[in-house]
Write a protein that holds these residues in place. Sequence first.
Motif, PDB file in Angstrom:
ATOM      1  N   VAL A 116       0.843  -1.202   0.000  1.00  0.00           N
ATOM      2  CA  VAL A 116       0.000   0.000   0.000  1.00  0.00           C
ATOM      3  C   VAL A 116       0.877   1.251   0.000  1.00  0.00           C
ATOM      4  O   VAL A 116       0.974   1.951  -0.993  1.00  0.00           O
ATOM      5  N   ASP A 117       1.577   1.522   1.100  1.00  0.00           N
ATOM      6  CA  ASP A 117       2.371   2.765   1.144  1.00  0.00           C
ATOM      7  C   ASP A 117       3.779   2.577   0.570  1.00  0.00           C
ATOM      8  O   ASP A 117       4.378   3.525   0.068  1.00  0.00           O
ATOM      9  N   GLY A 118       4.314   1.368   0.688  1.00  0.00           N
ATOM     10  CA  GLY A 118       5.636   1.095   0.109  1.00  0.00           C
ATOM     11  C   GLY A 118       6.795   1.648   0.910  1.00  0.00           C
ATOM     12  O   GLY A 118       7.921   1.679   0.415  1.00  0.00           O
ATOM     13  N   MET A 153       5.394   1.524   6.554  1.00  0.00           N
ATOM     14  CA  MET A 153       4.543   2.128   7.587  1.00  0.00           C
ATOM     15  C   MET A 153       3.227   1.372   7.822  1.00  0.00           C
ATOM     16  O   MET A 153       2.707   1.367   8.924  1.00  0.00           O
ATOM     17  N   CYS A 154       2.645   0.748   6.770  1.00  0.00           N
ATOM     18  CA  CYS A 154       1.279   0.228   6.919  1.00  0.00           C
ATOM     19  C   CYS A 154       1.229  -1.252   7.293  1.00  0.00           C
ATOM     20  O   CYS A 154       0.228  -1.721   7.811  1.00  0.00           O
ATOM     21  N   GLY A 155       2.259  -1.993   7.020  1.00  0.00           N
ATOM     22  CA  GLY A 155       2.295  -3.413   7.378  1.00  0.00           C
ATOM     23  C   GLY A 155       1.614  -4.334   6.376  1.00  0.00           C
ATOM     24  O   GLY A 155       1.583  -5.547   6.564  1.00  0.00           O
ATOM     25  N   ALA A 178       8.125  -6.431   2.923  1.00  0.00           N
ATOM     26  CA  ALA A 178       8.720  -6.625   1.586  1.00  0.00           C
ATOM     27  C   ALA A 178       9.139  -5.311   0.959  1.00  0.00           C
ATOM     28  O   ALA A 178      10.140  -5.235   0.257  1.00  0.00           O
ATOM     29  N   CYS A 179       8.383  -4.241   1.225  1.00  0.00           N
ATOM     30  CA  CYS A 179       8.687  -2.950   0.589  1.00  0.00           C
ATOM     31  C   CYS A 179       9.948  -2.314   1.153  1.00  0.00           C
ATOM     32  O   CYS A 179      10.653  -1.606   0.455  1.00  0.00           O
ATOM     33  N   PHE A 180      10.213  -2.556   2.428  1.00  0.00           N
ATOM     34  CA  PHE A 180      11.303  -1.851   3.097  1.00  0.00           C
ATOM     35  C   PHE A 180      12.547  -2.735   3.257  1.00  0.00           C
ATOM     36  O   PHE A 180      13.657  -2.332   2.941  1.00  0.00           O
TER      37      PHE A 180
HETATM   38  S1  FES Z   1       3.543  -1.583   1.826  1.00  0.00           S
HETATM   39 FE1  FES Z   1       3.126  -0.742   3.763  1.00  0.00          FE
HETATM   40  S2  FES Z   1       4.643  -1.630   5.024  1.00  0.00           S
HETATM   41 FE2  FES Z   1       5.133  -2.311   3.026  1.00  0.00          FE
END
Ligand code: FES
Length: 301
Positions: free
Chosen positions: A241-243, A246-248, A261-263
């Motif tokens: 979602v946010d990449g 932050m959102c999990g 996965a995004c971070f």
């Molecule tokens: S997309 Fe939100 S934590 Fe990775």
Amino acid sequence: MAGESEASKHICKTSSKSIYGDYMQDYKILAKKELCPWTYHLKVSAPLIAKKILAGQFIIIRPNKHSERIPLSICGWNRDEGYIEIIIMACGRTSREACEKNVGEKFEDVVGPLGKRSHVQKYNGSCVLIGGGYGTGAIIPTARDLKSTGNKVIGVLGARNKELLIMEDELREVCDEIMVTTNDGSAGTEGFVTHALQNIMDHKTVAMVLAIGPVPMMMAVSNMTRGKDIECWVSLNAIMVDGTGMCGACRVSVAGETKFACFHGPDFNGHHVDFDELTKRQKMFMEKEQLAMKAFKEKGK
Ligand code: FES
Ligand SMILES: Cc1cc2nc3c(=O)[nH]c(=O)nc-3n(C[C@H](O)[C@H](O)[C@H](O)COP(=O)(O)OP(=O)(O)OC[C@H]3O[C@@H](n4cnc5c(N)ncnc54)[C@H](O)[C@@H]3O)c2cc1C
């Protein structure tokens, strides 16, 4: 409050100038090519991202103002001309909205570069880079980096049939050799990318494998290389979602630990990924995705 609105106009102007310098970040589509049915290669103007992006990183786009945000890998860039290259497979509503854009039109916004750079070092053995679907484009920057680091790089690409094979020439340019597989044998060797990998492992010393594509393919590659003194990296396409961590939404289990996965990724050691959990989480919104696509087809919005 005329004075206030004048002041805020000035602040926006000043801050956008100070953030973006001389660049206009308008995310205009500069070129578009159909690679196979419902799959497009796009060049998108994004000078700041083009300046910084590294192999393995990704972007998140929002095609239109009211679209969802979707993550996409990068298959190339030109730092001087300020554009990035992406491959989009129109599999649902938002990817279809993106694919409907034509040259000269713009994406609403593009965020990136996101995620970590792919793992690149000098290996004592061949590096095998395996791409399926859009993953065939996504392995290209890492293949180039591995080769320029002095590695022998073998590219493997697979598709259901000849018509669905993409980016073969581009991959050939950055690899020492490539192997093509199609399920029906209409091009290259008949079979799956895993058959090509087995063939390579039978005849060469393989030190590292990177697989990008559908989850079952990445899981099969991880299982084949486990316990064989081969590093195995997979780029996880978890729902994002946010990449930014932050959102999990994109949480995955790797070696028993929760990672984003995004971070922390998108590349992870395939031998330690809980693929069953990833598969379940990818299907979480299937019903809503089908409804969104139905509404899009019916009303065109
Ligand atoms: S997309 Fe939100 S934590 Fe990775
Ligand atoms: C790091 C990363 C890189 C990717 N690179 C590419 C690429 O280069 N080219 C490409 O075509 N696709 C890529 N994908 C997959 C792409 O993001 C999904 O196909 C897209 O989000 C689907 O959205 P949709 O609305 O069109 O389809 P939907 O009908 O909403 O979803 C179809 C399927 O796509 C997946 N998906 C849906 N929403 C998301 C989301 N927000 N994040 C991740 N997956 C989602 C789910 O598995 C879902 O079942 C990548 C995904 C990740 C995580």
